[in-house]
Design a protein around this motif. Structure first.
Motif, PDB file in Angstrom:
ATOM      1  N   VAL A  83       0.834  -1.201   0.000  1.00  0.00           N
ATOM      2  CA  VAL A  83       0.000   0.000   0.000  1.00  0.00           C
ATOM      3  C   VAL A  83       0.871   1.254   0.000  1.00  0.00           C
ATOM      4  CG1 VAL A  83      -1.670   1.338   1.348  1.00  0.00           C
ATOM      5  CG2 VAL A  83      -1.979  -1.127   1.067  1.00  0.00           C
ATOM      6  N   SER A  84       1.941   1.247   0.783  1.00  0.00           N
ATOM      7  CA  SER A  84       2.834   2.405   0.843  1.00  0.00           C
ATOM      8  C   SER A  84       3.510   2.654  -0.500  1.00  0.00           C
ATOM      9  CB  SER A  84       3.889   2.204   1.935  1.00  0.00           C
ATOM     10  OG  SER A  84       3.294   2.091   3.207  1.00  0.00           O
ATOM     11  N   VAL A  85       3.951   1.595  -1.146  1.00  0.00           N
ATOM     12  CA  VAL A  85       4.578   1.741  -2.464  1.00  0.00           C
ATOM     13  C   VAL A  85       3.571   2.288  -3.471  1.00  0.00           C
ATOM     14  CG1 VAL A  85       5.535   0.455  -4.414  1.00  0.00           C
ATOM     15  CG2 VAL A  85       6.369   0.015  -2.098  1.00  0.00           C
ATOM     16  N   ILE A  86       2.338   1.791  -3.412  1.00  0.00           N
ATOM     17  CA  ILE A  86       1.301   2.321  -4.299  1.00  0.00           C
ATOM     18  C   ILE A  86       1.105   3.816  -4.048  1.00  0.00           C
ATOM     19  CG2 ILE A  86      -1.185   2.292  -4.766  1.00  0.00           C
ATOM     20  CD1 ILE A  86      -1.074  -0.762  -4.292  1.00  0.00           C
ATOM     21  N   GLY A  87       1.083   4.203  -2.768  1.00  0.00           N
ATOM     22  CA  GLY A  87       0.948   5.618  -2.438  1.00  0.00           C
ATOM     23  C   GLY A  87       2.084   6.445  -3.014  1.00  0.00           C
ATOM     24  N   GLY A  88       3.310   5.933  -2.896  1.00  0.00           N
ATOM     25  CA  GLY A  88       4.454   6.643  -3.455  1.00  0.00           C
ATOM     26  C   GLY A  88       4.365   6.773  -4.964  1.00  0.00           C
ATOM     27  N   LEU A  89       3.957   5.712  -5.632  1.00  0.00           N
ATOM     28  CA  LEU A  89       3.836   5.738  -7.091  1.00  0.00           C
ATOM     29  C   LEU A  89       2.736   6.700  -7.544  1.00  0.00           C
ATOM     30  CD1 LEU A  89       4.303   1.947  -7.922  1.00  0.00           C
ATOM     31  CD2 LEU A  89       5.977   3.793  -8.167  1.00  0.00           C
ATOM     32  N   VAL A  90       1.661   6.789  -6.747  1.00  0.00           N
ATOM     33  CA  VAL A  90       0.594   7.741  -7.079  1.00  0.00           C
ATOM     34  C   VAL A  90       1.121   9.167  -7.045  1.00  0.00           C
ATOM     35  CG1 VAL A  90      -1.586   8.748  -6.272  1.00  0.00           C
ATOM     36  CG2 VAL A  90      -1.319   6.265  -6.389  1.00  0.00           C
ATOM     37  N   PHE A  91       1.909   9.494  -6.019  1.00  0.00           N
ATOM     38  CA  PHE A  91       2.498  10.840  -5.957  1.00  0.00           C
ATOM     39  C   PHE A  91       3.372  11.113  -7.171  1.00  0.00           C
ATOM     40  CE2 PHE A  91       1.885  10.594  -1.190  1.00  0.00           C
ATOM     41  CZ  PHE A  91       0.934  11.589  -1.156  1.00  0.00           C
ATOM     42  N   LEU A  92       4.175  10.142  -7.549  1.00  0.00           N
ATOM     43  CA  LEU A  92       5.064  10.329  -8.699  1.00  0.00           C
ATOM     44  C   LEU A  92       4.266  10.441  -9.994  1.00  0.00           C
ATOM     45  CD1 LEU A  92       7.947   7.840  -7.779  1.00  0.00           C
ATOM     46  CD2 LEU A  92       7.884  10.319  -7.453  1.00  0.00           C
ATOM     47  N   TRP A  93       3.236   9.614 -10.150  1.00  0.00           N
ATOM     48  CA  TRP A  93       2.438   9.620 -11.369  1.00  0.00           C
ATOM     49  C   TRP A  93       1.607  10.897 -11.493  1.00  0.00           C
ATOM     50  CZ3 TRP A  93       1.981   7.889 -16.033  1.00  0.00           C
ATOM     51  CH2 TRP A  93       0.764   7.963 -16.710  1.00  0.00           C
ATOM     52  N   GLN A  94       0.861  11.221 -10.433  1.00  0.00           N
ATOM     53  CA  GLN A  94      -0.028  12.370 -10.497  1.00  0.00           C
ATOM     54  C   GLN A  94       0.716  13.701 -10.414  1.00  0.00           C
ATOM     55  OE1 GLN A  94      -2.952  12.104 -11.419  1.00  0.00           O
ATOM     56  NE2 GLN A  94      -4.114  10.479 -10.421  1.00  0.00           N
ATOM     57  N   GLY A  95       1.793  13.745  -9.617  1.00  0.00           N
ATOM     58  CA  GLY A  95       2.469  15.024  -9.397  1.00  0.00           C
ATOM     59  C   GLY A  95       3.658  15.290 -10.286  1.00  0.00           C
ATOM     60  N   VAL A  96       4.403  14.238 -10.636  1.00  0.00           N
ATOM     61  CA  VAL A  96       5.625  14.422 -11.430  1.00  0.00           C
ATOM     62  C   VAL A  96       5.354  14.171 -12.913  1.00  0.00           C
ATOM     63  CG1 VAL A  96       8.005  13.647 -11.782  1.00  0.00           C
ATOM     64  CG2 VAL A  96       7.070  13.806  -9.458  1.00  0.00           C
TER      65      VAL A  96
END
Length: 218
Positions: A83-96
């Protein structure tokens, strides 16, 4: 509710983690300070940089803490890591990648709550931990789940609307999971997660009603 580990084992994981990753804690804290400064003094690339920092913090939570250390005493840590990795990837995908996350400090109730959560995560949380009798390396340092989650929700409080709800989902979920430590393990500073959860639920419920608008901010 019966936990698969004791309080001593719980703090023992903190000890093992802190001793193994030192001095990475200072690097993670520096990243948090950079993100806070970017929000306070926004630039055109604030959204990208802040999202990247949040992505790094959540990938770290999943891989460097949950998977590498917490899994030794709790089988659910594998799910927490995912779940934490998914959260990190969401930040990278949506924000970066998609550049859909932007952050700005304002004179709003939401921003005030964000400042309070950031200060709590970076200053009050460690001070409270020390007051409660926990010294390094048993100290839950920044980069571990609860202070990092409180900090993350604080930063998300500065989101410029409209924003994707997916960026808020994982931190709010962890607020609800992590807050149990305040009651089951006596980690009273984790009560801050309840305040963070309240703010996070508001962000989920009202993603387009911020006083700050992406195309109308000063």
């Amino acid at each position: 509710m019966n936990l698969p580990f004791t309080v001593d084992q719980f703090y023992g994981v903190f000890r093992a983690y802190n001793e193994a990753v030192w001095p990475a804690q200072w690097f993670l804290l520096a990243l948090a300070c950079v993100a806070s400064l970017l929000v306070a003094r926004p630039r055109r690339w604030t959204g990208i940089a802040t999202s990247a920092i949040l992505g790094i913090l959540w990938l770290w939570l999943g891989l460097a803490y949950h998977l590498a250390f917490f899994a030794a005493i709790n089988p659910l840590a594998h799910a927490f890591a995912a779940v934490s990795v998914i959260g990190g990837l969401v930040f990278l995908w949506q924000g970066v990648v998609r550049r859909r996350l932007d952050f700005r400090l304002s004179r709003s109730v939401r921003s005030t709550a964000g400042v309070a959560l950031v200060v709590f995560a970076l200053a009050v949380y460690p001070a409270w931990s020390i007051y409660a009798g926990h010294r390094y390396p048993d100290l839950p340092t920044f980069g571990l789940p609860c202070p990092t989650t409180i900090f993350t929700v604080g930063v998300l409080s500065f989101l410029v609307a409209p924003y994707p709800r997916s960026a808020v989902a994982v931190p709010v979920l962890w607020c609800l999971i992590g807050a149990q430590a305040a009651f089951l393990l006596g980690v009273r500073q984790d009560l801050g997660l309840l305040a963070a959860a309240a703010v996070g639920v508001t962000l989920l419920a009202l993603p387009s009603t911020s006083v700050i608008q992406r195309h109308g901010a000063s």
